[in-house]
Each structure stands twice: as C-alpha cells, then as structure tokens.
Write a protein that holds these residues in place. Structure first.
Motif, short mmCIF file in Angstrom:
data_model
loop_
_atom_site.label_atom_id
_atom_site.label_comp_id
_atom_site.label_asym_id
_atom_site.label_seq_id
_atom_site.Cartn_x
_atom_site.Cartn_y
_atom_site.Cartn_z
N PRO A 1 -24.80 -32.75 4.07
CA PRO A 1 -26.18 -32.29 4.23
C PRO A 1 -26.50 -31.64 5.57
CG PRO A 1 -26.13 -34.45 3.18
CD PRO A 1 -24.74 -34.16 3.63
N THR A 2 -26.16 -32.29 6.69
CA THR A 2 -26.55 -31.74 7.98
C THR A 2 -25.85 -30.41 8.25
OG1 THR A 2 -26.98 -33.94 8.88
CG2 THR A 2 -26.62 -32.17 10.46
N SER A 3 -24.57 -30.32 7.92
CA SER A 3 -23.86 -29.05 8.08
C SER A 3 -24.52 -27.95 7.25
CB SER A 3 -22.40 -29.22 7.67
OG SER A 3 -21.73 -27.98 7.69
N ASN A 4 -24.95 -28.28 6.04
CA ASN A 4 -25.61 -27.30 5.20
C ASN A 4 -26.91 -26.80 5.81
OD1 ASN A 4 -24.71 -28.77 1.95
ND2 ASN A 4 -23.53 -27.47 3.34
N VAL A 5 -27.59 -27.65 6.53
CA VAL A 5 -28.79 -27.22 7.25
C VAL A 5 -28.40 -26.22 8.34
CG1 VAL A 5 -30.65 -27.96 8.80
CG2 VAL A 5 -30.09 -29.32 6.76
N HIS A 6 -27.32 -26.51 9.04
CA HIS A 6 -26.91 -25.65 10.16
C HIS A 6 -26.34 -24.32 9.71
CE1 HIS A 6 -26.50 -29.50 12.80
NE2 HIS A 6 -27.75 -29.15 12.60
N THR A 7 -25.87 -24.24 8.47
CA THR A 7 -25.36 -22.96 7.96
C THR A 7 -26.36 -22.27 7.04
OG1 THR A 7 -24.20 -24.11 6.15
CG2 THR A 7 -22.95 -23.64 8.16
N GLY A 8 -27.56 -22.82 6.94
CA GLY A 8 -28.63 -22.14 6.23
C GLY A 8 -28.75 -22.41 4.75
N VAL A 9 -28.00 -23.38 4.23
CA VAL A 9 -28.11 -23.72 2.81
C VAL A 9 -29.44 -24.39 2.53
CG1 VAL A 9 -27.11 -25.09 0.93
CG2 VAL A 9 -25.61 -23.91 2.55
N ALA A 10 -29.94 -25.18 3.47
CA ALA A 10 -31.23 -25.85 3.34
C ALA A 10 -31.95 -25.79 4.67
CB ALA A 10 -31.05 -27.31 2.92
N ALA A 11 -33.28 -25.84 4.62
CA ALA A 11 -34.07 -25.74 5.85
C ALA A 11 -33.98 -27.03 6.66
CB ALA A 11 -35.52 -25.44 5.52
N ASP A 12 -33.87 -28.16 5.98
CA ASP A 12 -33.73 -29.46 6.62
C ASP A 12 -33.14 -30.41 5.59
OD1 ASP A 12 -35.91 -30.12 4.94
OD2 ASP A 12 -37.35 -29.68 6.55
N VAL A 13 -32.79 -31.62 6.04
CA VAL A 13 -32.17 -32.56 5.12
C VAL A 13 -33.14 -32.93 4.00
CG1 VAL A 13 -31.17 -34.87 4.87
CG2 VAL A 13 -30.55 -33.44 6.83
N ALA A 14 -34.42 -33.04 4.31
CA ALA A 14 -35.40 -33.38 3.28
C ALA A 14 -35.47 -32.31 2.19
CB ALA A 14 -36.78 -33.57 3.91
#
Length: 344
Positions: free
Chosen positions: A251-264
């Motif tokens: 999850p957190t990596s996906n936030v940092h690569t733009g897959v999601a805006a935040d974990v929520a």
C-alpha cells in the motif's frame, strides 16, 4: 492493534526488493569505500533524500534512488553484507519467512557474473538470524533482453535458496509474454513465477502476466479497474479470482508511485472484500520508510484491520509462498502458534 502487537505478530513477506531495503548507514559506508558520490552528506539528510513520501508521484525521481543503492552493490562482499543485514532487519520486524527479489544483471558492472551475484546474496541470507527463513526471487528487467540468462542462472540455484523468478520494470509496452520462453524454462527447472503487473499499467498488464504463467502478481492492484460499481468482476478480474492468483499488495509504495492518493484511498480493502487473495508487503523499505509492522498499522488506521485480518493475510502468504509442502506445514504451524500466543 498497536505497534508492539503488530511487531510481535509473526509475519510473512513476499514482495521486498533487495536494492530497495538497504540501511542508510550501509549505503554511506559502502559508497565511501568505492568513492561513489552520494546526493547528501550526513545520514539524516540521505535518509530524507531517499524517502519518497510527500513529493508526489514522480517515477523518474523514485528510480533515481535505486541508482544510488545499485551503485554500491557491485562487489560480492557488499552484496553479502547487505543480504545479511536485510535478513536481520526482517527478523527484527517479526518476519518469520521472507522472499526477497533482485535482478542480478544490476550488479554486473564491476565484472561479477550472475552466478556470483546470486551466490553472494544467498551467502548473506545464510549468515542472518536463525529465526527467519529468507529465500531469493531472481528478477529480470522486462524492457531489456537478459531474462533468459538470469533465469538460467536462477535454475542453477534451485534447492540452494532461489525459489522463483520475476519480471520487473516498465509494464506498458514491455509485455511479460515477450519473455515466455525464459519463464517456461524457469518453470521446468522447478522455480515459481511471480510477475510485476497491475501497478504502472492496468488490467491488460495483469492478463498478459497470466498468459505468461504468473502464479502470483506483484502488486496487481489495478485489477480493481476491472470491477464494476457493484463489485462484479470483468473478464480479467474473473480470471484472477477463478484461478486464486494471489496479489502481493504494497500500500504505502503504491501511494508513493501514484497508484493511490493515500492508504485510505488504496483498493486493498475493496479487493479483499471482492474475494481476491491478498498478501501484505513493503516493496521498498528504504524508499518508502516502511516496515511490515508499519504497513499493518497503516491498514489498521485506514480500514480498521486488526489482529484477525493480519493473521488472515499472513495465512494467505504462507499458503502461496514458494515452499515445498513440508516446509509450508512447519511455517503454517509456527504462524498459527504465534498468533494464538498473542490472544488473551
């Protein structure tokens, strides 16, 4: 769920990159030994430079961080040291089984062969703590043409600590099926197959990975784009669900690569509710400044997942880890006993 409980819980890590998990102090020490200039002088500043949070989705900047870690991984002794420290850090985080991936082609600039790279990493893992089992997944970069050589080398280390192969790198325009022959040879050698897909590209990348023989999906979270508003799966999502293909979610990596805006806003909870087999992972602990403990706390804060959900995703990871049945049974029992001991 609290930090102490999450750390004590036995965890299984399936998606963790060697070159994304170095200690900052080690990067500085190894760089100094070879005269490699770093983008920051002191440890605190270098740690901040590596961290991807707060800078928005910037893939070129994200990849620039790996240029620095790979630069210090061109000698066998450096690889061995980093692998040993990696195992120590996993054990310190309460991880009892870890599958760590690395592309040996990244460490050949100084003259090392693929076999020498793999051998050094496995030697480092073997020097790590006895309370964590660490195995290697050999990666190849999908936009280059080294998969056949990398996977052939991986096959020479079957039963010596290499358990699977992977394709990493840009998904769009570089299909996994272009490396189908190399993947087929890896499977014939007895290796598992996990392929990056559904992170930087959508469901078409997942379908391609399935066509190439993926048994697990690295990330895979953009399969959510193939779910209807009512949760009904489209054709690619239906393939993943019917085959029980697990997702290695970070999850957190996906936030940092733009897959999601935040974990929520990450789709992990929706995917779990839709019936996908979910595992929880870190991806790159240095660049995202995470541990598996902190990821467990992040999904607790975002979705209310507690000890029961952490045990669920850990049990899934046990069942889909690249292990022979005998070792899986031992790990299954260890994890079950560990969670039972945490309950009143």
């Amino acid at each position: 769920m609290d930090p102490q409980l999450a750390r004590r819980a036995p965890k299984v890590s399936l998606h963790d990159h060697l070159d994304g998990g170095l200690r900052v102090a080690t990067v500085r020490d190894l760089a100094g030994r070879i005269g490699h200039p770093l983008p920051a002088d002191d440890e605190e500043s270098l740690r901040a430079w590596f961290f991807q949070g707060g800078r928005g989705a910037d893939l070129p900047r994200y990849l620039e961080a790996f240029d620095q870690t790979v630069a210090v991984l061109q000698r066998a002794d450096a690889l061995r040291r980093v692998a040993c420290e990696f195992a120590e850090d996993l054990a310190d985080d309460g991880i009892v089984h870890g599958e760590v991936r690395y592309a040996p082609e990244l460490s050949t600039a100084g003259g090392l062969t693929y076999d020498e790279v793999i051998d050094a990493i496995l030697a480092g893992f073997a020097e790590g703590p006895a309370d964590v089992e660490v195995r290697l997944i050999v990666c190849a970069l999908r936009h280059l043409d080294h998969a056949a050589a990398a996977f052939a080398a991986a096959g020479r280390f079957v039963d010596r600590g290499v358990v699977a192969v992977d394709l990493a790198g840009p998904e769009d325009g570089f299909p996994a099926t272009a490396h189908a022959a190399a993947i087929g040879l890896a499977r014939e050698a007895g290796l598992g197959v996990t392929l990056h897909a559904g992170e930087a590209f959508g469901p078409a990348s997942v379908a391609d990975a399935l066509d190439a023989g993926a048994q697990r999906l690295g990330h895979g979270v953009r399969i959510v784009e193939d779910l209807g508003e009512d949760g009904a799966p489209g054709p690619v999502a239906a393939r993943v669900l019917s085959a029980g293909i697990p997702l290695e979610v970070c999850p957190t990596s996906n936030v940092h690569t733009g897959v999601a805006a935040d974990v929520a806003g990450h789709p992990i909870a929706r995917l779990r509710d839709a019936g996908f087999r979910i595992t929880l992972n870190t991806d790159n602990r240095l660049m995202s400044d995470v541990t598996l403990t902190s990821e467990a706390l992040a999904v607790h804060d975002a979705f209310g997942w507690g000890l029961a959900e952490l045990e669920e995703v850990t049990a899934t990871a046990v069942e889909v880890a690249f292990l022979p049945d005998g070792e899986r049974a031992v790990l299954r029992d260890r994890v079950a006993r560990g969670y039972a001991a945490l309950r009143p």
